[in-house]
Each structure stands twice: as structure tokens, then as C-alpha cells.
Design an enzyme around this catalytic site. Structure first.
Site, PDB file in Angstrom:
ATOM      1  N   ARG C 103       0.682  -1.102   0.316  1.00  0.00           N
ATOM      2  CA  ARG C 103      -0.203  -0.101  -0.015  1.00  0.00           C
ATOM      3  C   ARG C 103       1.013   1.154   0.024  1.00  0.00           C
ATOM      4  NH1 ARG C 103      -3.697   0.255  -2.295  1.00  0.00           N
ATOM      5  NH2 ARG C 103      -2.530   2.169  -3.401  1.00  0.00           N
ATOM      6  N   LYS C 138       1.948  25.290  -4.305  1.00  0.00           N
ATOM      7  CA  LYS C 138       0.411  23.797  -3.557  1.00  0.00           C
ATOM      8  C   LYS C 138       0.287  22.855  -4.253  1.00  0.00           C
ATOM      9  CE  LYS C 138      -1.682  28.628  -5.653  1.00  0.00           C
ATOM     10  NZ  LYS C 138      -3.246  29.030  -6.197  1.00  0.00           N
ATOM     11  N   LYS C 170       3.728  39.649  -4.761  1.00  0.00           N
ATOM     12  CA  LYS C 170       2.483  39.081  -5.026  1.00  0.00           C
ATOM     13  C   LYS C 170       1.712  40.547  -4.273  1.00  0.00           C
ATOM     14  CE  LYS C 170       1.178  35.024  -5.315  1.00  0.00           C
ATOM     15  NZ  LYS C 170       0.560  34.049  -5.061  1.00  0.00           N
ATOM     16  N   GLU C 204       4.001  40.964  -9.461  1.00  0.00           N
ATOM     17  CA  GLU C 204       2.442  40.116  -9.984  1.00  0.00           C
ATOM     18  C   GLU C 204       1.618  41.164 -10.405  1.00  0.00           C
ATOM     19  OE1 GLU C 204      -0.438  36.674  -7.548  1.00  0.00           O
ATOM     20  OE2 GLU C 204      -0.914  39.136  -7.068  1.00  0.00           O
ATOM     21  N   ASP C 225      -1.786  37.839 -13.227  1.00  0.00           N
ATOM     22  CA  ASP C 225      -3.107  37.132 -12.377  1.00  0.00           C
ATOM     23  C   ASP C 225      -3.406  37.197 -13.354  1.00  0.00           C
ATOM     24  OD1 ASP C 225      -3.702  35.537 -10.364  1.00  0.00           O
ATOM     25  OD2 ASP C 225      -4.393  37.375  -9.955  1.00  0.00           O
TER      26      ASP C 225
END
Lengths: 288, 288, 288, 288, 288, 288
Positions: C103, C138, C170, C204, C225
């Protein structure tokens, strides 16, 4: 590996792994971009300065932790004096693995060899006397076991390894005890009663009189902190072999001989580990 | 805590814990034998030499990891110049806890302050030029994040933190590529194609001609390795601002000004971290 | 092992060990009850769906961490396209060891192959354009190094690996700076002064005008963006190669071609790692 | 914290720390360069899609591990249905700390909420039947405890947590036993004799006849692997409540209702954890 | 290695490493001072008392973790009865490595063999009855996996391994539920609804009447806590095989036969692990 | 916390966390199924047998690691004699948290109190003599620091903590040295030269003659291994206070007084830690 180090290899392995994580944690982008994964090659570690080698086994461990298929041949043993241009080890295998290991292997090897080299200078400076050069606990956090090994490689001896393997009553202990009116002699007595009976009792003193007090109270080791040469000589005489005498306190290379000549048994030098310069060593791939 | 360090405190915590395990692993037999567990007291950290303080937050963390009830007051901020006798921090609470923390706290503080102090000397020596002093990856294994912090505290800048955050094509890469006939320009091209597009490409060169080649191939940063002052000046002129220029290779304190005066942008100095002397700092309990 | 992964194997080993602890922490009661400890057998890993294989070396590591005597033969290399029924690897040795590993080995292999497979779809959809498909940060917590490897296996490129290997200004940074009246251009300037000079500066932006501002301020990379195709085209034109352009913001498989056709350099897709479906793979013991 | 999670917080803390090390290991260079360390601010977590929230406590833990002085207010509880624009939590404190935590907090929250959301769809699709939706061990390596928690939050139930908390005789066990002529019934008997008597015995079967055999041998749970609806119905009837019946094998959302209607007790769905899409959630600093 | 233990070797490795760190953390000063690093020798493990051997594989692992070049030959298998003077294993290689491993290897081997020996006494005392001897979770912190293995080696069976692999409703749960008026039967019902359906439900009862109540509510296992022999017999009769019956509560070796004769299925004995005496075993170097 | 233990709390924390992982790794399914997460309650730890309490601080740490909001009040201090029915501590807070902590807290407390209780018996049996009772390194792997603490709590003293804090030349060292013709006296001399000068030198001897030899060679401590009472008396007489004398070798409780009466300084007893019975202690929730 463990054998050449004479130290617990599985602890060293953890230190090596964490050093590799630090340098290689997000990969080696240059090598990944440029070097074909299967390209084989050969590299050598070279001394670039004169000194005493220490840590060649740790460097080998670094190479093997990065790629267990690398073939490392140690050409010089720890404790040997090396000169600029000397080949210290040969490494064969994947070029990418060699490059990934390079900096971490060198960081260990340069630092430990630097410590061994510095130690050897103090040992040589005091040669012919009975004084032994010892280290302190002033080591780089996380590297104590290795740095104390490097001191031994350089001809020095190890003092306490940690707070658990020896009683050392220092000035701060006496200050704390003083607030309840406990003096030096009573402190030694208290230590004998409460501490493990397998440990020696060492006391830091700052004057001949305190040394006499420590001796009378039965101290096993008397550490003379920042004392004059004349005072050291007096203490050596009055102790007359009934306790081990250690000189301590910013004893630099140019002062160590004079201190050794006073007849003390041990000279502890924090600078061996906290201020040693790295020995210059490089890794060079062979051109084909 | 995290704030004064500006670095990941939970990683530092691991380093601190492992340093404490190293020193305090089997307890502090002296303190256990002598000091009543409930005795309270106050101590100060004192500078014993002149230098730049770095790591006061790490020292505080050491005290708190040993005993979260200790009250630590930082009296001097990281980056401050300190002089012999200056009080750096006050610690109040159980005397036994203070004594257990002493050596580990000092080992961090002395080493980091030593690095900041050394860095500040290079920064001062090159002041008035546009050259920035940067560190290298030649750090004590396991302590990189802290040592690079100390360089910043001393006024320096950080170069690559690890093998993953910048492309740096060094001599060994060129040797490896050379065996397949790939030259400097092609190497830069290959890096641009295969490496993350978010990273700059730096190349180590050893001659004015190689610097020209690197520039033509579009290198973002050109590192001049062990080049003469005259050659550095030539490279600065021919590059004319189209790439960042870094000088490297055993640049000592007495040479750094001359190098800075050539007009290079960065001067990287391995000795900031691999050979800095510890700054002398001590902890002293207050007599009551 | 390290070689086939091209990533730090000792870090992967820790991830593998902790996955095994999770599944096998209190033993495998079924296998202990049923399978004679010395029974030998042979098993194969089979693809059950079409996709791109990634992580076969990690699966091998799982088998070897459970039982170093298992003999694993990788039959298909990472990066290969596999079809239902394809044999991916053969494992021989103690049946009990194979069952204990099953597994955990599959959990790694299915997840990584799912990511490589998803990546390959985006790469194919944008083939013939100059746009490169890149990942984001992410990723599943704890698995980043492996998931970014899977993206590369699938033909994608890696964006920043962590917060330390690239400047990315950002929207939230601009909001924070805005409260002191610092605008986009000034932010870029500030980053250039304070950040490591070896890192590129990415910004960004949300409009053509902001893109122009970023370009003027000297941004190395401009991230668009959630911009319209028309706006992206305008930015590509006005930048004219003077900065790298990255498109970002929920770019799905059906939109990726159109985005690539605008002429951007990079297209970053969070879904490659945060929402990829596992590739179906199974382990089957051979009947004797 | 532990309470809202109902899971061992000190284990979760390790997972959180290792995720932070991954993202923040070499610091956050952008934030260090741009944001004054003492700037305070406020941010909100916002839902960007509809779904079921899971992991808000883990996100809180991330913020607190980065900076214990951050003030986090959870505005929505785990298990709640959230809609685009909903504020999920408020975070106040140092802006730099908030930015350092952002991605790691979101990576946990988006993944766990994605799993809860997917689970809730299956639970709703089978509502009104007696079938319970359960997970499998097909979880992202290292995150099992959290992913199984997310399944519960979504209304699902947990199947075995690891190889130690239940006997599950699968096809591979039967293949291995078959080589010594041991059949299904005998396997169950053997398990009953050798396994801990506190564990239930579950058997995977592929036909009605095997199900009958398992029932006769006294299996506590019978898992129907990839069986037709008609066969499932037959097994439900012949078992008549004497064992728990579990349906398994690529049961997709559009098939789950039909399966539930056959009268099985449990439906296990690997896709809940191995292929769930992340729920879109963002962190936005408040403008001042 | 893994095979002879039938338990997760990489977990055992961690336990072994941490035991070695504890004993060998600062080196073995005696061996370093006295034994030439390259001296080879041979040693044997000898039984000094009669008992059942358990843990020989763990002892072997200790030797190999200290020095992977040691050659260890296990002469007696786990589960064998050993007598004073029996040679249990032969170890060849560096004498220094053997001496460094000695105490840690023996600490594991003596403790595990002590547990196996104690277990075997209870198993023998109840032989001929259907009662199985089982352990509890009253194990030395950190050693559970090994201690439960030792119980199996001694002929015992394992009860729950941790709080996650079985429902066991104890007196404290009933007290807590009682404050909301929930009784024994309702508690069992609640457990069936909320707990994983793959786990059995066990209830601790203190009277025949409670046992009846548990049976009616469908408990899978009924634990009789500190009940009289007469009451145990009554419960056995009224249950009539419809549930597993476990006797518990300070059942000493002189009482175990009488308890077994009542017809219970399981007898759990905490003393197997929390109060077993170590089996005397020594390591002796061969004289040459 | 650290203070009541007088031992390194961050090390104990690791041991506690790993014990909790062992028991609570996959959650507490019973408590999750039955107990409302917000239910508050109160519980007490009760002594069930007479003995000496040790480890109450560790138990408190367990409760706090599971749920930092639990309020624990220690009612009896370590080192106190407790009797059946005595309340040792009160715990208030979430019932679920209390139940999750119960077994792990008790496992520490019962084991440590068992060791303190056993130690106290030996101490009492030798009271009025000068002999101190000491422990050995025969401790449960991973628990040494705690077990040695329990010995101190019971009135005993600690012998070497690990292989690094004392020279102890044992029979196996002499066998190894004997192959090169090095005898007992020479071994002591060699140890003095090569070992850290801060450590005492202890030698194990088996006859009066060997003891004489050790004394002449300047041993600091002489350990009499399995010697007759008469021989011990002779050694005490001939040593006349010039070395510390330690009796060792299966000295049981009924023999300890006679040994103490011979005049030895230390009596080391392995059984204090390797064979102590757990002290019976329970946790009971208060009915409301």
C-alpha cells in the site's frame, strides 16, 4: 567508517544528514540542469594549505550518504600533516553525485582540519613539558562530538564532554552558594556527598589562597582561572602532585609555553574550537 | 522571538534543542549536587570584547527551552556595537536553570556575534564603494540559517543559501561538460533551457576572455575567481552594467578595499563564516 | 536510487520511513496471522490506466526499507507512457515483506504518476508554442520535493521551490506596502536593494498598466494574474522580450492552449499538484 | 486545538513543522526584503468555491507555529458548508508572520476541505439508504491522520487506519496461501486462531459463491470487490445481516446510489483521498 | 532482520538508535583509552538463567548499527528455551565495536527475554484449557512494539496495540456517560453507530448482571474485571459462546489456572510487561 | 516542570511524545465514539499499593502534551511514601483529553514509582552503614534519564550515566588487553594516560589479589564483582580509604545488609531498574 572515527557513527550520520538537508534540501539546480545523470568521473580532494588533516572519514560519509555507489579512497589518514597540493582522497562515480556532495564534505573537512591544525600548534608549543592541551565545551552547537574528535587528532586531550560527565564548580556556583554563606571548602564537601561517586571534582579558583582551600577540601582537579605565571608556579608547588592542576583563561599560542613551564598538568584552550580557522581544502574533478 | 530573528523559529528551535541535548544530555551533575532547585537569582550577559552583537534572540530561546519560566530581558539589540563590560541581557529565575543554559546560550551568541563582527569589518573597509559584502555556503554544518543571519546583522548580504536557490556554474561543472566538448557559452545556454526560469544564472570565470564569453552568452552574474585587480577593472569596464559582477577567492580584510575600488558589485568572503573568531561574552550571576 | 530520482535520497528516505510508520506502525496483523515468514514469492506492479509513470524509484525504496533483501527490478523508467496491463516492476523475496510494502509503495507511485500524467496533458496541449508549463508551491504538505520531481518527469518545469529561492512580490505584499504609500515600482526597487543579488525579482500584476510599471522598474519576471487573453497579448508585445512573462490563475486544460498562443513564456498551474487524480496501479502476487 | 481536531495534536504539530520547513526552510526572502518586521496587519481566509470546510484548526496551528503571537479567530467551524466569498478566519498580528504562513496554511486547508467536500457528495448521494461511506488507506503519504479526519468531517466513516487495526484478507493473501493449498475458509479459520482476538476479520471476495464461503467460515465483514449490482443484491440477501457487507472497487459518484440501494452496509471509496480536488481558498490582507 | 522480528524494522531501528545515543552519546572513553581500534576478537552471548529467549534479532541490530562490519551469528532462535551456559550468539569483528554495543544489546535482550519467560509461565499454567494469555497496553514507554513481540514469542497473544485498534468501553467511559444518564447498553449502541465498523466492541463489566446487559446489547467481547471465579463461571455459562469472554484484573501466576478453568477465552495480564524480571544474559570476549 | 524533575525537560518531552504516538497514534476510537468533545470532568490518580512516588511531573507533562488546557494539580510530591487510596493528583478539563492521556501517564508513573519503591527498600536495608545504593546502566532502552531520576527519588545514587562519563575497566577489557600481554596494572596506567584527565578510573576485580593490584596501580574506584563477604572485608581493610570500594553482582535485598556491613562505599544493584515491579496506580473519573 565508525572505526576510523572512533566515535558513534550513527550520531555522526544524523549530523551529516542534517547538513546535507541544509545544502541539498531543494536539490542542486545547477547540476540537474547541466550534468547528464549517468556521466561518470573522478575527483580528488586537495590540500591548499599546510595543516593537520581531520575528518576524512566524515567527508567519506557525506559522499556515501549522497550516493552509496560512489567509490571513495582515503589517501591520507586523519592526524597526518598535509601540504599544499597533497591529494587527500579520490572519489569515483557519478559526477552529479560528486558535485552534490562537494560543499558539505568540504565544510566538515575544512573545519575539523582547522581545529586539528590549531591544536597541533599548541601541543608543539608545549612539547617537552608535562602539560597536556585540552579543549573546552566552547564548540559549535551540534558539532561537539566531531570537534572534540578533531582536538584528539591534533594531539590534544578532551576535557568534559558535557555537563553530566564531571563536577566542575565554577565561579557562578560559588556566587550562588555564597548567598547562603556556603564557601569553597563546603561546596566541595557538598559535591562529594551529592554527586555521583564515580566522578572527579574540579574547582575553579582565582588565587593561590583559594587553591590551597580547594586542596585542603580534597578537590581532585584545581583549575587556575586567569592566574599569573608566578601564582601558577606557587600553586604547583603547594599542591605537590596531590591534585591535578589545570590552567585556563585566554591562553594564547604565544603564552602557552610559559604556562606549560610552570608545571601545570592541563592547559585548556577554548580557542581550539571556538576560533580556529578552516584549513583550505578543495575538490577538483579530473579532466578527461 | 521569530520576529527579532526574522528567520524560521521552529527550525532554530530544533538546532537549539539538539545543542542542549549535546550539553545537557545526561543532566548537569554539578548544579544538581550544589544548587537548591528552588533558589532564585539574577544573571547578566556581559560583552568582554568590542564587536557587533548577533544572536541575542537565540540565546533567549536557549534559556526558555531549558526553563520556560526564566525571565529574559534583552538589553542590546542584534546589530548593535558592544564594548567590554556592556550588559547584553538580564536573566531572572531559578539559578539552576540559568546555569544549565549558560554554555549553550554563550556558544550560539559568541559564534554569531563573531561572524557579525568580522562581517562588519569588511563592510566598513569597503564603505563608500558600491560593492556589497556577501557570504558563501562555507558555514558550520547545521548552522547555516543562523550564520547567514549573522552576516546580515553585520551589514553583509547573503549569497546562495543552498544548491537549490541559484544557478552557479563553477569550474568543476565546466570540466565535466568539457569532456563532451561543451564550452562556457553552451553551458550557460543549457542552464537557461533546463533550469527553473525563476533563477538567475551565475558563472565563475578565471580570465577577462572568459568573462567576455559569459557576458555574450547572457550570464546574469559573473563571478571573477582569484583575478588580479587589473583584470577585475577590465571586466567591470567591458561588462558596463549588463551583468552583476562578483569578486571571489580569498579576499582578505587588507585586500577588500582595493577589490571594492575596481567597481565590482559583490565581494564574497568565505572567511566570514568559516574562520571568524568568537566574540568573547560571559554570563555572571549577581551576588546578593 | 538517488540517481534515478535526481533528488536528495536521504530526504526521500525520511518521507518513506514516516509513511511506513503510518501504515505499518503497529505491524501487519493479517500477514502475521496468515503468511509463513519464510514463504518466498514474486509480484508485479501493473498499470491499470494510461498515463505517465513517476516515482518508480520511490516505490523501490519503500520495498527496500521494509526488507532490504527484496529484489526489485524496475521494468519501466520514470517518464514513460504506460498502458493498462503494463508490468512496471517485478519484486521477488519474502511474500510477507511484499505485502507489508504494497500500500505504501502504491500510494507514492499512484500519486506521483497522477501528477506526471496531468502535467503531460498540459505540456502536450501547449506543444509547438514557446510556453513552458510550471508548477506552484501548492503541493501536499511534506511531499513537495517528490511532487516537483513528478512535474519534471511529466515534462513540466519547476517554479520556486520555497520562499527562499526567488523574490515574488504578490498582491498581499503590495497591500502591505500600500499602507505606507509604497507603490509597485518602489517595491521592485526595494527588493533589488535588500534581497540577495543572486535571485531574480518577479512581480504579480493584474493589468497591462501594472505590467508596464513592473517592466519600467526592471522586474525580471512579470506574472499576469487572471488576465484576459487580449491583455496577455498586449503585455507580451509591450515587454518585447525584456522580461520573462508568466501566466497564472486557474488556467485549466481547455484554456491552456489559448494562453500559450498569446506568447507568454511560462504558464503556472496549481492543479498539477493540488488536484491531480491518482494513476491506477496495482500489485499482484504471481500464482505458483 | 486538539479538541477541535479530535486528533493527536502533537503528531499534527510534527506534520505542520515539517511542512513549514519545506516552504520556509531558507527564509522568506521577499518578505524579508519588503516588509518592516514590526508592521501589524489583519488578513482573512476566504472561500473561493462552494464546499465543506475541514482543517481550520490545522491552519490555525500553522499560523501559531510561525508566530505564537498571531491572533487567529476561526469564523467557520469544520464541517460547515462554505460559499464563495465567505470569511473563514481572521488573522491579526505581524504582517511578515502572516505572509510566511500563508501558503502552508492554505495547502493544508485546501486539501482537507477538498476531501471533506468530495466525501459529502458521496454521503449525500447515498442518503436515505443504510450504506455508510468509508475511506481507504489510499492517502497521501504522511497525511493519513489528517485526511481520515477530513473524511469524518465530510460525513464519512473511517475504515482501517493502518495494517495493525483490522484483519483484511485480500486477493494477494489468498494467492499466497493458495500455493500451499489453503482456501478461503481455511484462511479465515487461520486468521481467527492467530490474529488478536480483539480484531474483526474481513475478507475480500469476488463472487457470490466466495461470499457464501466467507459467511460459512464466520467472516465478520465481507468486502465485495468490483461486483455487479445484481451480485451485490444476492450477497445481501444470503448474508441476511449475519455479517457486515462492504462494497468496494472504483465506485464513482454516479454509481454510488445504485450500489447503496443494493442494501450493503459500507461503501469504501479510495478516490475520497487519492483524487479529491483542492477546495479553492485564499488569504487576503486587509487594506488600511 | 525484519523477518526474524516479524515487526517493522525501521521503527525498531529508531528505538535502537535512540538507545545507543543514550549510552554511547559522548563516546566510550574506556574503550577509546584502552583498546587498539584495529584489534579483532570474538565474543559470545551466554544465558545465565533458564528462560525463553526473545529479541536476538534486536541484539544483532544493535551490533550492526554500531559497526556494520561486525559478523553476528545467532545460535539460538527467539522462542527457544535456554539454560545457564547456553551460547546464544557469536559476534566477531573489532573488539572496540563489540564493547561499545554490549550493554545496549543486553538491555534489549534481557528485558524482552524476561517478558517472554514470564509469559511462558502463564501459558504453561493454563495449558490444556482454551484460555489464551494476552498482554495489555501497560508497556514501558517507547518499547511497546518490541514488548508485544516478546509476549508472542512467549506463547501469548496480543490485546489492543493502541487506542486506535479496538473499542474498549471501560469503567471511566461509563462514569462519563453516566452523568448524561447513558447506561451500559446505550453505550454499546452508541459505539456501534459512531466507531469504525471494522472494529470489535469490547466492554468491561464488574458483575454478572452487567455481563448480561452487555451481551444483550451485542458486545463482541466482554471483559470481566476482578470478578470471582464463581461469577466468571456464571458469565461463561450465560454467554454460551455468543461473545468472547476476557478475564482481567491482577491475575497472578498462582491464580491463572483457576481462572482458565472457568472457561473464559482470554486472560489478560498486565504484569507480563510491567513487572517482568530481566533474564540474566552476559557477553564474554573469548580469550586468545 | 523542569524543576520538579531536575532533569532536562526537552528530552523528557521527546520521550513523552513518542510514548503518546505509540498509544494514540491513530486516535482513541472509543473516546471519539462515546464522549462529547466538550464534556468537562475531573479525575484523580490513586495509589493502589504502598510505595514511593516518582514521576508525577512526567505524568503531568503527558496530560499537558495531550491537551495544554487540562488543569493538573499534583497532590503528592516525588519521593513521598504513598498508601493504597491516596490521591496523588487531580486533573480537570475535557474528559476526552483525560481518557486519551490515562494509560501513557500511568505507564510512566507506575514504572518510575516501582523503581523508586524498590530502591527505597535497598536504601532502608542498608541504613546506618556508610554504603550508598547505586544503579547501573541496565535500564529500559530510551528511559535511562528517567529511571536514574527515579533511583535518586528512592534515595539511591547514580553510577555512570553512559559510556562517556567514567572509565570502568571490566573483565572484557582485561581479556582483550591480555591477548597482548597487558595486565591489570598496566591497563590502569594506560587509561590514565589516554583517557580524559577529568574522569575517575574504576576497575572491576574478582579477587583480593586483583584488588591489591588495582590499588597499587592507583585506581580511584575498585569494583568487587561477585566476591564473598569475607573477601570484601579484606579488601576494605587493605584499601583503608585510599580508593572508593564498590560491591557488585546480583546483590539481592536479603543480602544487601550483610554486604553493606563489610564496609564498602557503594553497592550497585542492576535489579533496581531491570527488574522492578510497577507500583499499582489508577486514574478514576469522578462521578457527578
Amino acid at each position: 567508517m565508525a572505526k576510523s572515527l572512533e566515535i558513534g557513527w550513527n550520531q555522526v550520520e544524523q549530523v551529516v544528514d542534517s547538513a546535507l538537508a541544509e545544502d541539498l534540501g531543494s536539490g542542486d539546480v545547477t547540476t540537474e540542469a547541466l550534468i547528464p545523470p549517468n556521466q561518470e568521473g573522478e575527483a580528488y580532494l586537495y590540500a591548499k594549505n599546510e595543516g593537520v588533516l581531520a575528518g576524512i572519514g566524515v567527508a567519506t560519509m557525506v559522499f556515501h550518504r549522497v550516493d552509496s555507489a560512489l567509490r571513495v579512497k582515503e589517501l591520507v589518514a586523519d592526524g597526518s600533516r598535509v601540504y599544499p597540493g597533497d591529494r587527500l582522497a579520490a572519489i569515483e562515480g557519478k559526477v552529479a553525485s560528486i558535485l552534490r556532495s562537494e560543499r558539505t564534505a568540504l565544510n566538515f573537512l575544512q573545519r575539523l582540519s582547522g581545529i586539528a591544525t590549531e591544536t597541533a600548534k599548541y601541543v608543539e608549543a608545549s612539547s617537552g613539558t608535562k602539560a597536556l592541551i585540552t579543549d573546552t565545551r566552547k564548540t559549535a552547537p551540534g558539532l561537539r562530538i566531531l570537534e572534540k574528535y578533531a582536538v584528539r587528532v591534533g594531539g590534544g586531550h578532551n576535557h568534559r564532554r558535557n555537563l553530566g560527565d564531571g563536577i566542575l564548580i565554577k565561579d557562578n556556583h560559588l556566587v550562588a552558594l555564597g548567598s547562603s554563606g556556603v564557601g569553597l571548602g563546603e561546596a566541595i564537601e557538598k559535591a562529594r556527598q551529592h554527586a555521583p561517586h564515580t566522578l572527579k571534582i574540579e574547582v575553579e579558583v582565582e588565587s593561590v589562597q583559594q587553591a590551597q582551600e580547594a586542596l585542603s577540601a580534597g578537590a581532585d582537579i584545581i583549575m587556575l582561572d586567569n592566574m599569573s605565571l608566578e601564582d601558577m608556579r606557587q600553586v604547583v608547588e603547594l599542591v605537590g602532585g596531590r591534585a591535578v592542576i589545570e590552567a585556563s583563561g585566554r591562553i594564547t599560542l604565544d603564552k602557552v609555553r610559559a604556562v606549560a613551564d610552570t608545571g601545570v598538568d592541563l592547559i585548556s584552550v577554548g580557542a581550539l574550537t571556538h576560533s580556529a580557522k578552516a584549513l583550505d581544502i578543495s575538490l577538483e574533478l579530473e579532466r578527461k
